[in-house]
Design an enzyme around this catalytic site. Structure first.
Site, PDB file in Angstrom:
ATOM      1  N   ARG A 198       0.856  -1.185   0.000  1.00  0.00           N
ATOM      2  CA  ARG A 198       0.000   0.000   0.000  1.00  0.00           C
ATOM      3  C   ARG A 198       0.892   1.236   0.000  1.00  0.00           C
ATOM      4  NH1 ARG A 198      -3.665  -2.490  -1.757  1.00  0.00           N
ATOM      5  NH2 ARG A 198      -5.582  -3.071  -0.714  1.00  0.00           N
TER       6      ARG A 198
ATOM      7  N   HIS B 109      -1.553   0.408 -10.165  1.00  0.00           N
ATOM      8  CA  HIS B 109      -2.166  -0.600  -9.295  1.00  0.00           C
ATOM      9  C   HIS B 109      -2.681  -1.792 -10.121  1.00  0.00           C
ATOM     10  CE1 HIS B 109      -4.165  -0.921  -5.091  1.00  0.00           C
ATOM     11  NE2 HIS B 109      -4.078  -2.120  -5.619  1.00  0.00           N
TER      12      HIS B 109
HETATM   13  C1  OXD Z   1      -5.756  -4.750  -3.720  1.00  0.00           C
HETATM   14  C2  OXD Z   1      -6.214  -5.312  -4.990  1.00  0.00           C
HETATM   15  O1  OXD Z   1      -6.344  -4.998  -2.670  1.00  0.00           O
HETATM   16  O2  OXD Z   1      -5.784  -4.810  -6.037  1.00  0.00           O
HETATM   17  O3  OXD Z   1      -4.772  -4.000  -3.750  1.00  0.00           O
HETATM   18  O4  OXD Z   1      -7.011  -6.253  -4.981  1.00  0.00           O
END
Ligand code: OXD
Length: 308
Positions: free
Chosen positions: A223, A271
């Site tokens: 994160r 991401h």
């Molecule tokens: C997360 C996902 O939780 O991408 O980061 O699922």
């Protein structure tokens, strides 16, 4: 009674379409449908703002669109509403692929060779052998272990760090804050695969990152909030760290003028290290609602105390 998709900033249409396939006739709404709040039994969301959940008096379950659900743990989350996360068996594998790809791009100088190619330049550099490049994985849950396992057959020595002791075959493991400095001092490649908790927020700062060997490379698939981004930048700019691959950020997306977009030593991706399929997300949300209706335990519920 219905399922409401509040997936902002992710588009709601693909989640709603997959839910309609999986729901066996349970109505599925998005925010645009302005559903009657008392009809909402389940909400599928990526993050939550305070003040939203109390509007839904018959909510039975809150489902995350992702593997992490910490952004749903708002103060006004009703006590009786379980929060579930997505568990996709492919996720660990996909994240491991991302980490191996970005690490090899660094250790095998692939960016340098791409630059040389653009100049039609034939120049060979010594190979940095795998045995001299120690990988350290922070977080030894399912994802962290998949990452650690992916490096072993490539010849990289692998270490792992977790809050409480874990055994992973072939991996030198360290646990707790007392053993963090020793772990960090042996990580030429540091991979963050930690969940976001009060303990891990800001854990990767100037003090901790400076305990890595000089010239280390950092990969974050955990994160963004775990990293103090100005500290990371200072260590890159000062030449202490050689580079970073960042798939998660404190603010997503980072604003266009954020340094990560243009920093020459940073690989920044939106991401995407792993993305659970819409079908998996939908099926697990529908299952969670059925279980909540039947008063059954929720195997994918997060522990609110721990935060994951
Ligand atoms: C997360 C996902 O939780 O991408 O980061 O699922």
């Amino acid at each position: 009674m219905a399922i409401l998709v509040l997936s902002n900033p992710l588009p709601s249409a693909p989640f709603a379409a997959a839910l309609r396939q999986a729901s066996g006739g349970i109505p599925v709404w998005t925010e645009q449908d302005s559903p009657p709040p008392e009809a909402v039994e389940a909400i599928l969301a990526w993050r939550m703002r305070p003040g939203i959940l109390p509007q839904y008096p018959n909510l039975r379950v809150l489902c995350s669109t992702g593997a992490g659900a910490e952004k749903l743990l708002v103060d006004d989350l009703p006590e009786h509403v379980p929060v579930t996360r997505v568990v996709d068996p492919m996720q660990g594998v996909e994240i491991a692929q991302y980490v191996v790809a970005t690490t090899l791009q660094f250790t095998r100088d692939l960016k340098l060779y791409a630059e040389q190619q653009a100049r039609a330049e034939w120049k060979r550099h010594p190979v940095r052998t795998a045995v001299r490049c120690r990988v350290g994985v922070m977080g030894l849950g399912a994802v962290g272990q998949a990452i650690a396992r992916a490096f072993l057959p490539l010849g990289y020595p692998v270490g792992g760090w977790s809050r409480t002791p874990r055994e992973v075959p072939g991996v030198a493991t360290f646990a707790g804050m007392d053993e963090l400095p020793e772990f960090l001092s042996q990580a030429d490649i540091l991979v963050c695969a930690l969940p976001l908790t009060d303990e891990t927020r800001g854990l990767l700062n100037h003090h901790t990152l400076a305990q890595l060997p000089r010239g280390a490379f950092f990969v974050n698939i955990g994160r963004g909030e775990q990293v103090v981004e100005p500290d990371l930048r200072a260590l890159l700019d000062g030449g202490y760290l050689a580079g970073a691959a960042l798939d998660v950020f404190e603010r997503e997306p980072p604003p266009p003028d954020n340094w990560v977009w243009s920093h020459p030593q940073v690989v920044a991706t939106p991401h995407i290290a792993a993305q659970a399929s819409f079908d998996t997300v939908a099926q697990q949300c529908v299952d969670a609602l059925r279980r909540a209706r039947d008063g059954l335990p929720q195997p994918l519920a997060v522990d609110r105390q721990r935060g994951y």
